[in-house]
Design a protein around this motif. Sequence first.
Motif, PDB file in Angstrom:
ATOM      1  N   GLN A  23       0.862   3.200   9.282  1.00 47.58           N
ATOM      2  CA  GLN A  23       2.238   3.632   8.993  1.00 47.58           C
ATOM      3  C   GLN A  23       2.615   4.909   9.751  1.00 47.58           C
ATOM      4  O   GLN A  23       3.687   5.468   9.514  1.00 47.58           O
ATOM      5  CB  GLN A  23       2.407   3.905   7.491  1.00 47.58           C
ATOM      6  N   GLN A  64      10.495   5.085   4.426  1.00 49.18           N
ATOM      7  CA  GLN A  64      10.170   3.675   4.670  1.00 49.18           C
ATOM      8  C   GLN A  64       8.871   3.256   3.989  1.00 49.18           C
ATOM      9  O   GLN A  64       8.481   2.103   4.057  1.00 49.18           O
ATOM     10  CB  GLN A  64      10.048   3.431   6.185  1.00 49.18           C
ATOM     11  N   SER A  94       6.108   3.085   0.557  1.00 49.78           N
ATOM     12  CA  SER A  94       6.101   2.998  -0.903  1.00 49.78           C
ATOM     13  C   SER A  94       5.634   4.336  -1.466  1.00 49.78           C
ATOM     14  O   SER A  94       5.092   5.169  -0.736  1.00 49.78           O
ATOM     15  CB  SER A  94       5.152   1.902  -1.359  1.00 49.78           C
ATOM     16  N   GLY A  95       5.876   4.544  -2.758  1.00 49.17           N
ATOM     17  CA  GLY A  95       5.479   5.802  -3.388  1.00 49.17           C
ATOM     18  C   GLY A  95       3.996   6.089  -3.241  1.00 49.17           C
ATOM     19  O   GLY A  95       3.595   7.210  -2.913  1.00 49.17           O
ATOM     20  N   GLN A 142       1.960   5.001  -0.959  1.00 47.46           N
ATOM     21  CA  GLN A 142       1.662   5.356   0.429  1.00 47.46           C
ATOM     22  C   GLN A 142       2.097   6.791   0.723  1.00 47.46           C
ATOM     23  O   GLN A 142       1.382   7.552   1.349  1.00 47.46           O
ATOM     24  CB  GLN A 142       2.370   4.385   1.380  1.00 47.46           C
ATOM     25  N   GLN A 143       3.307   7.156   0.240  1.00 48.50           N
ATOM     26  CA  GLN A 143       3.796   8.520   0.472  1.00 48.50           C
ATOM     27  C   GLN A 143       2.836   9.552  -0.112  1.00 48.50           C
ATOM     28  O   GLN A 143       2.543  10.564   0.511  1.00 48.50           O
ATOM     29  CB  GLN A 143       5.175   8.710  -0.155  1.00 48.50           C
ATOM     30  N   LEU A 201       4.797   7.467  -9.861  1.00 49.46           N
ATOM     31  CA  LEU A 201       4.452   6.226  -9.174  1.00 49.46           C
ATOM     32  C   LEU A 201       4.600   5.018 -10.088  1.00 49.46           C
ATOM     33  O   LEU A 201       4.390   5.099 -11.297  1.00 49.46           O
ATOM     34  CB  LEU A 201       3.003   6.286  -8.690  1.00 49.46           C
ATOM     35  N   ASP A 202       4.925   3.874  -9.459  1.00 54.51           N
ATOM     36  CA  ASP A 202       4.895   2.613 -10.196  1.00 54.51           C
ATOM     37  C   ASP A 202       3.448   2.329 -10.582  1.00 54.51           C
ATOM     38  O   ASP A 202       2.534   2.659  -9.827  1.00 54.51           O
ATOM     39  CB  ASP A 202       5.416   1.472  -9.305  1.00 54.51           C
ATOM     40  N   MET A 222       0.739   1.240  -8.179  1.00 49.03           N
ATOM     41  CA  MET A 222       0.400   2.105  -7.046  1.00 49.03           C
ATOM     42  C   MET A 222      -0.468   3.282  -7.450  1.00 49.03           C
ATOM     43  O   MET A 222      -0.914   4.051  -6.612  1.00 49.03           O
ATOM     44  CB  MET A 222       1.683   2.641  -6.417  1.00 49.03           C
TER      45      MET A 222
END
Lengths: 261, 215
Positions: free
Chosen positions: A148, A155, A157-158, A160-161, A186-187, A190
């Motif tokens: 990424q 762009q 997901s939470g 990943q961020q 986070l969801d 994740m």
Amino acid sequence: MSGVSVTKGSKDAVPAAGDLVVLSNVNKHFGALHVLQDIDLTIARGEVVVVIGPSGSGKSTLCRTINRLETIDSGTITIDDRPLPQEGKELARLRADVGMVFQSFNLFAHKTVLENVMLGQVKVRRTEKKAAETKARALLDRVGVGTQADKYPAQLSGGQQQRVAIARALAMDPKVMLFDEPTSALDPEMINEVLEVMQQLARDGMTMVVVTHEMGFARSAANRVVFMADGKIVEQATPEEFFSNPRSDRAKDFLSKILHH
Amino acid sequence: MNVLLDHFPEFRDGFIGTVSITAVSSVIALVLGVLVAGFRVSPVPPLRFFGTLWVNLLRNTPLTLLFLVSFFVVPEIFFPGMSPFVLGALALGFYTSAFVAEAVRSGISTVPLGQAEAARSLGMTFSQTLRMIVLPQATRTVLPPLSSIFIALTKNSAIAGAFSVTELFGWTTLMSEQGYAIGPIFVWVAAAYLVVTFSISGIFRVLERRMEVAR
């Protein structure tokens, strides 16, 4: 609970000698609210300390005082035997050695993932661009978001961020990492990917202060659990002791509310 | 109709004068304005005080008064022998910098606090945080008010005409003194101002659109 089950790595190992972060007699008020009351806390090199407690207990504030994002009214905080300096160049230098991961990630929105991880190295550490990029890419691979690198934070997901944010902090080679509720925004699906990265860090011997509601993480990765309520440290114990046999009523009450459902 | 054809060289000089004094004072206003906005959000109290003083002093003074100070006080006390153009550009630039500073400050406050906190916790200094993290993200919000400010500056530059700077509005005085009807003079001057101000809004529209794709 996220149900992360990873074998306890550094937990049984004795932390390297020496206190890295020492808070003594720290007090802070938000107006009339006494958010931190006579806090004494020592974090040894290589130790993983998890701070838990009900909302509004002052645990996030405690975490933020360690790199002086929150100022304190009285008491002292030392990192590596050096007291926290006043706002300025010296404080900036010290902050470079203290990694911070926020609840809301706070990745630089106008920079790509790669630039986010390179920026501190280049502008603060004065690392050469080439070397900084190599290191950034290695760290992004390590937290599993290497592919990424050229995207913008929005762009991703939470989860990943947040992993990028961890890589950004690690790029500075910090002495200690502070995590201020890193999974709270986070969801559920994740949370694990972030916790796994943190587990790995703990196993690698990083000194960590983690404010979290993830009891699974506290059980499996912490050397010590610090329980806070109403601005005070109520109880400190190893995770086994704390979760199986809490001493204070406040902790018993807290655990009964979160563990049995 | 005649007035333009008969005196086109003077009209052209006036137009160039307006464009150049607008350009020079825009640059002064932009540089000073961003700097003063930085002062106003600085953690250093004396800088904050200076920033607030600067904005309040310049924003609340009539521009004509600033021109008077610039033309009659500044040369006497500080730098004698500056050209009217330079003095006019300074007065306009300083005055407008106060408005630019406030527009930039409003843009700064739209950038989430977490961005600056993240930068600071990486060890970036206040000025690095402002330059590399906050201002680039504030730019997009600041563009629309800046566009209005620079259009106002263009029109304010007419005051410089009264202080013997060659610019568009001075041409009206010149022509009416020569007995031309005032109506056509004003039409031509207004058209010339529109060219400048429409160009400014056009430039800002392009900038805004470019900022949009940047993310």
